[in-house]
Design a protein around this motif. Structure first.
Motif, PDB file in Angstrom:
ATOM      1  N   ASN A  37       0.905  -1.201  -0.038  1.00 41.50           N
ATOM      2  CA  ASN A  37       0.012   0.019   0.145  1.00 41.50           C
ATOM      3  C   ASN A  37       0.922   1.356  -0.002  1.00 41.50           C
ATOM      4  O   ASN A  37       2.085   1.280   0.685  1.00 41.50           O
ATOM      5  CB  ASN A  37      -0.763   0.150   1.321  1.00 41.50           C
ATOM      6  CG  ASN A  37      -1.809  -1.262   1.525  1.00 41.50           C
ATOM      7  OD1 ASN A  37      -1.485  -2.111   2.002  1.00 41.50           O
ATOM      8  ND2 ASN A  37      -2.899  -0.978   0.757  1.00 41.50           N
ATOM      9  N   GLN A  39       1.609   5.166   0.877  1.00 43.76           N
ATOM     10  CA  GLN A  39       1.122   6.216   2.091  1.00 43.76           C
ATOM     11  C   GLN A  39      -0.162   6.977   1.842  1.00 43.76           C
ATOM     12  O   GLN A  39      -0.767   6.899   2.672  1.00 43.76           O
ATOM     13  CB  GLN A  39       2.410   7.248   2.210  1.00 43.76           C
ATOM     14  CG  GLN A  39       3.528   6.916   2.876  1.00 43.76           C
ATOM     15  CD  GLN A  39       4.747   7.865   3.274  1.00 43.76           C
ATOM     16  OE1 GLN A  39       4.515   9.300   2.945  1.00 43.76           O
ATOM     17  NE2 GLN A  39       5.801   7.278   3.547  1.00 43.76           N
ATOM     18  N   SER A  40      -0.196   7.291   0.631  1.00 50.06           N
ATOM     19  CA  SER A  40      -1.513   8.002   0.288  1.00 50.06           C
ATOM     20  C   SER A  40      -2.759   7.005   0.550  1.00 50.06           C
ATOM     21  O   SER A  40      -3.647   7.465   1.034  1.00 50.06           O
ATOM     22  CB  SER A  40      -1.433   8.453  -1.102  1.00 50.06           C
ATOM     23  OG  SER A  40      -2.598   8.957  -1.442  1.00 50.06           O
ATOM     24  N   GLU A  41      -2.795   5.850   0.147  1.00 46.16           N
ATOM     25  CA  GLU A  41      -3.757   4.702   0.428  1.00 46.16           C
ATOM     26  C   GLU A  41      -4.010   4.670   1.767  1.00 46.16           C
ATOM     27  O   GLU A  41      -5.220   4.651   2.209  1.00 46.16           O
ATOM     28  CB  GLU A  41      -3.466   3.586  -0.285  1.00 46.16           C
ATOM     29  CG  GLU A  41      -3.326   3.559  -1.964  1.00 46.16           C
ATOM     30  CD  GLU A  41      -2.782   2.416  -2.436  1.00 46.16           C
ATOM     31  OE1 GLU A  41      -2.996   2.125  -3.553  1.00 46.16           O
ATOM     32  OE2 GLU A  41      -1.878   1.568  -1.781  1.00 46.16           O
ATOM     33  N   SER A  43      -3.069   6.643   4.366  1.00 49.11           N
ATOM     34  CA  SER A  43      -3.888   8.041   4.795  1.00 49.11           C
ATOM     35  C   SER A  43      -5.182   8.023   4.779  1.00 49.11           C
ATOM     36  O   SER A  43      -5.968   8.417   5.550  1.00 49.11           O
ATOM     37  CB  SER A  43      -2.870   8.860   4.248  1.00 49.11           C
ATOM     38  OG  SER A  43      -3.394  10.016   4.667  1.00 49.11           O
ATOM     39  N   THR A  44      -5.713   7.599   3.452  1.00 45.13           N
ATOM     40  CA  THR A  44      -7.091   7.457   2.854  1.00 45.13           C
ATOM     41  C   THR A  44      -7.779   6.691   3.906  1.00 45.13           C
ATOM     42  O   THR A  44      -8.865   7.092   4.480  1.00 45.13           O
ATOM     43  CB  THR A  44      -7.354   7.462   1.582  1.00 45.13           C
ATOM     44  OG1 THR A  44      -6.526   8.546   1.037  1.00 45.13           O
ATOM     45  CG2 THR A  44      -8.973   7.340   1.250  1.00 45.13           C
ATOM     46  N   LEU A  45      -7.193   5.490   4.052  1.00 44.13           N
ATOM     47  CA  LEU A  45      -8.021   4.317   4.850  1.00 44.13           C
ATOM     48  C   LEU A  45      -8.181   4.590   6.181  1.00 44.13           C
ATOM     49  O   LEU A  45      -9.245   4.567   6.789  1.00 44.13           O
ATOM     50  CB  LEU A  45      -7.321   3.156   4.664  1.00 44.13           C
ATOM     51  CG  LEU A  45      -7.635   1.791   5.533  1.00 44.13           C
ATOM     52  CD1 LEU A  45      -8.967   1.361   4.782  1.00 44.13           C
ATOM     53  CD2 LEU A  45      -6.677   0.674   5.197  1.00 44.13           C
ATOM     54  N   ASN A  47      -7.853   7.956   7.369  1.00 45.53           N
ATOM     55  CA  ASN A  47      -8.286   9.106   7.511  1.00 45.53           C
ATOM     56  C   ASN A  47      -7.343   9.888   8.325  1.00 45.53           C
ATOM     57  O   ASN A  47      -7.842  10.530   9.456  1.00 45.53           O
ATOM     58  CB  ASN A  47      -9.848   9.235   8.225  1.00 45.53           C
ATOM     59  CG  ASN A  47     -10.294  10.459   8.202  1.00 45.53           C
ATOM     60  OD1 ASN A  47     -10.159  11.339   6.964  1.00 45.53           O
ATOM     61  ND2 ASN A  47     -11.321  10.771   8.852  1.00 45.53           N
TER      62      ASN A  47
END
Length: 72
Positions: A37, A39-41, A43-45, A47
């Motif tokens: 995964n 970092q962006s994924e 981070s989104t997961l 929140n």
């Protein structure tokens, strides 16, 4: 956050919160072992902002809890 810190009325650091939530998601298999995964994924997961997540990732990598693969 320790019990003493909570009793003293201290607020938890965002990076401590990030560590707790990230570890909880890994242990509850909401983030699956062996998956890759970004970092962006993550981070989104979770929140979460990227900065506290980076602190968590560095901590977990140094503890051997996760492996980081650098993308260039």
């Amino acid at each position: 956050m320790t019990t003493i810190e909570m009793e003293a009325g201290l607020k938890p650091k965002l990076s401590d919160f990030a560590c707790n939530i990230f570890k909880e998601r890994i242990l509850s298999v909401q983030i699956i072992k062996g998956n890759t995964n970004t970092q962006s994924e993550i981070s989104t997961l979770l929140n979460l902002a990227i900065s506290p997540l980076r602190v968590t990732i560095n901590k977990f990598e140094s503890e051997g809890f996760i492996s980081v693969i650098l993308e260039r």
